[in-house]
Enzyme design. Structure first.
Site, mmCIF file in Angstrom:
data_model
loop_
_atom_site.group_PDB
_atom_site.id
_atom_site.type_symbol
_atom_site.label_atom_id
_atom_site.label_comp_id
_atom_site.label_asym_id
_atom_site.label_seq_id
_atom_site.Cartn_x
_atom_site.Cartn_y
_atom_site.Cartn_z
ATOM 1 N N ASN A 142 0.836 -1.213 0.000
ATOM 2 C CA ASN A 142 0.000 0.000 0.000
ATOM 3 C C ASN A 142 0.865 1.255 0.000
ATOM 4 O O ASN A 142 0.518 2.258 -0.622
ATOM 5 C CB ASN A 142 -0.962 -0.012 1.186
ATOM 6 C CG ASN A 142 -2.189 -0.852 0.901
ATOM 7 O OD1 ASN A 142 -3.065 -0.448 0.134
ATOM 8 N ND2 ASN A 142 -2.255 -2.041 1.492
ATOM 9 N N ARG A 156 3.943 1.133 24.532
ATOM 10 C CA ARG A 156 3.169 1.814 23.485
ATOM 11 C C ARG A 156 3.315 3.341 23.553
ATOM 12 O O ARG A 156 3.512 4.012 22.537
ATOM 13 C CB ARG A 156 1.687 1.432 23.655
ATOM 14 C CG ARG A 156 0.803 1.793 22.510
ATOM 15 C CD ARG A 156 -0.610 1.314 22.756
ATOM 16 N NE ARG A 156 -0.686 -0.136 22.937
ATOM 17 C CZ ARG A 156 -0.602 -1.024 21.949
ATOM 18 N NH1 ARG A 156 -0.438 -0.611 20.714
ATOM 19 N NH2 ARG A 156 -0.681 -2.310 22.190
ATOM 20 N N ARG A 192 -0.485 -2.056 14.487
ATOM 21 C CA ARG A 192 -0.255 -1.670 15.867
ATOM 22 C C ARG A 192 -1.221 -0.556 16.225
ATOM 23 O O ARG A 192 -1.489 0.317 15.396
ATOM 24 C CB ARG A 192 1.187 -1.169 15.956
ATOM 25 C CG ARG A 192 1.695 -1.030 17.321
ATOM 26 C CD ARG A 192 3.122 -0.563 17.291
ATOM 27 N NE ARG A 192 3.416 0.010 18.589
ATOM 28 C CZ ARG A 192 3.679 -0.716 19.660
ATOM 29 N NH1 ARG A 192 3.737 -2.019 19.580
ATOM 30 N NH2 ARG A 192 3.888 -0.132 20.825
ATOM 31 N N LEU A 225 -2.510 2.822 18.085
ATOM 32 C CA LEU A 225 -1.897 4.091 18.498
ATOM 33 C C LEU A 225 -2.595 4.591 19.760
ATOM 34 O O LEU A 225 -3.775 4.322 19.982
ATOM 35 C CB LEU A 225 -2.042 5.114 17.373
ATOM 36 C CG LEU A 225 -1.272 4.750 16.096
ATOM 37 C CD1 LEU A 225 -1.750 5.580 14.914
ATOM 38 C CD2 LEU A 225 0.225 4.924 16.300
ATOM 39 N N ASN A 256 -6.449 5.157 7.378
ATOM 40 C CA ASN A 256 -6.079 3.738 7.432
ATOM 41 C C ASN A 256 -6.790 2.999 6.309
ATOM 42 O O ASN A 256 -7.875 3.403 5.886
ATOM 43 C CB ASN A 256 -6.494 3.142 8.788
ATOM 44 C CG ASN A 256 -6.059 1.691 8.943
ATOM 45 O OD1 ASN A 256 -4.946 1.324 8.565
ATOM 46 N ND2 ASN A 256 -6.928 0.844 9.477
ATOM 47 N N HIS A 304 -8.264 -0.803 5.432
ATOM 48 C CA HIS A 304 -8.607 -2.055 6.117
ATOM 49 C C HIS A 304 -9.248 -3.019 5.115
ATOM 50 O O HIS A 304 -10.142 -2.614 4.361
ATOM 51 C CB HIS A 304 -9.574 -1.771 7.276
ATOM 52 C CG HIS A 304 -9.956 -3.005 8.013
ATOM 53 N ND1 HIS A 304 -9.100 -3.626 8.902
ATOM 54 C CD2 HIS A 304 -11.071 -3.765 7.969
ATOM 55 C CE1 HIS A 304 -9.692 -4.709 9.376
ATOM 56 N NE2 HIS A 304 -10.884 -4.813 8.821
ATOM 57 N N SER A 309 -11.956 -0.859 3.065
ATOM 58 C CA SER A 309 -12.458 0.434 3.539
ATOM 59 C C SER A 309 -11.278 1.346 3.813
ATOM 60 O O SER A 309 -10.324 0.950 4.480
ATOM 61 C CB SER A 309 -13.232 0.268 4.859
ATOM 62 O OG SER A 309 -14.218 -0.739 4.769
ATOM 63 N N ASP A 342 -10.227 0.019 14.160
ATOM 64 C CA ASP A 342 -10.905 0.103 12.857
ATOM 65 C C ASP A 342 -12.343 0.612 12.981
ATOM 66 O O ASP A 342 -13.239 0.155 12.272
ATOM 67 C CB ASP A 342 -10.872 -1.263 12.145
ATOM 68 C CG ASP A 342 -9.465 -1.776 11.940
ATOM 69 O OD1 ASP A 342 -8.590 -0.970 11.602
ATOM 70 O OD2 ASP A 342 -9.239 -2.991 12.119
HETATM 71 C C1 GRF Z 1 -3.290 -4.833 3.837
HETATM 72 O O1 GRF Z 1 -4.204 -5.806 3.454
HETATM 73 C C2 GRF Z 1 -3.906 -3.864 4.798
HETATM 74 O O2 GRF Z 1 -5.233 -3.579 4.507
HETATM 75 C C3 GRF Z 1 -3.813 -4.624 6.079
HETATM 76 O O3 GRF Z 1 -2.556 -5.248 6.050
HETATM 77 C C4 GRF Z 1 -2.178 -5.445 4.691
HETATM 78 C C5 GRF Z 1 -0.876 -4.758 4.506
HETATM 79 O O4 GRF Z 1 -0.332 -4.967 3.245
HETATM 80 N N1 GRF Z 1 -4.038 -3.767 7.220
HETATM 81 P P1 GRF Z 1 0.883 -4.104 2.727
HETATM 82 O O5 GRF Z 1 1.932 -4.076 3.843
HETATM 83 O O6 GRF Z 1 0.392 -2.718 2.418
HETATM 84 O O7 GRF Z 1 1.383 -4.818 1.522
#
Ligand code: GRF
Length: 202
Positions: free
Chosen positions: A13, A64, A90, A92, A106, A108, A135, A144
């Site tokens: 991502n 944390r 993780r 926050l 974020n 998800h 999402s 989330d």
């Molecule tokens: C993704 O599916 C994200 O939605 C989830 O963990 C995965 C991370 O993938 N929280 P990457 O590290 O971005 O490849």
């Protein structure tokens, strides 16, 4: 809008954001920093290849609150205005979240509020869901639970496994995440309670 990314692992991502920026799809948004909490995060190599400064803060050896204090210091040093969690596995602290109210995004891999948490694909399959997806949302103090900005639904197939479902959802994450960064940078996201309005282009 100067923004930072926080990631824990593969970083696909994060790569989608780097690629979107390279294609000129993030006008007004500058990716200024990566923070990882795992030394072996593949995201580090992606940052180096793209010339983005990165910082490793070891979440295994500190509490944390200490982790979040150090991360906030890094973010302040580079004058970050927004934070994108891209596979950052993780939680926050409320102090961190308050410092970037409605400025933390974020991604998800489920249709929130369904299947929050670290095992979204497994949970969707176990529940017999006939569709799932991803999402993009603002982060609040819950897991989330923050206001959803954009979602993409896809069908679950009868023979889907966690891996196959994750693989079919991932390309949609890679599209949605740059899109919400673009909208935030353009000042087009308005949060009212749990609703996010996407304002028209000016
Ligand atoms: C993704 O599916 C994200 O939605 C989830 O963990 C995965 C991370 O993938 N929280 P990457 O590290 O971005 O490849």
């Amino acid at each position: 809008m100067r923004f930072a990314v926080m990631a824990s692992g593969r970083g696909s991502n994060f790569q989608a954001l780097i690629d979107a920026r390279a294609r000129g799809e993030l006008p007004g948004a500058e990716l200024v920093q990566l923070i990882v909490n795992k030394r072996d995060a593949q995201a580090i190599g992606r940052a180096e290849a793209a010339g983005i400064p990165w910082e490793f803060i070891d979440s295994d050896v500190m509490a944390r609150a200490e982790f979040d204090r150090r991360a906030l210091a890094v973010l302040r040093d580079c004058s970050t205005e927004a934070v994108v969690l891209a596979g950052f596995m993780r939680l926050l602290t409320p102090e961190f979240i308050a410092a970037f109210r409605h400025r933390i995004l974020n991604i998800h891999p489920a249709l929130l509020p369904l299947f929050p948490g670290a095992h979204a694909h497994r949970d969707a399959l176990a529940a017999g869901a006939s569709e799932s997806g991803c999402s993009a949302h603002f982060v609040d103090d819950g897991i989330d639970t923050g206001p959803v900005i954009l979602q993409q639904a896809i069908p679950v197939l009868p023979d889907d496994t966690e891996e196959s479902l994750a693989a079919r959802i991932l390309p949609h994450e890679h599209r949605l995440l740059p899109e919400v960064v673009r909208l935030l940078a353009a000042g087009r996201l308005k949060v009212e309670g749990t609703t996010v309005w996407i304002l028209p282009e000016k």
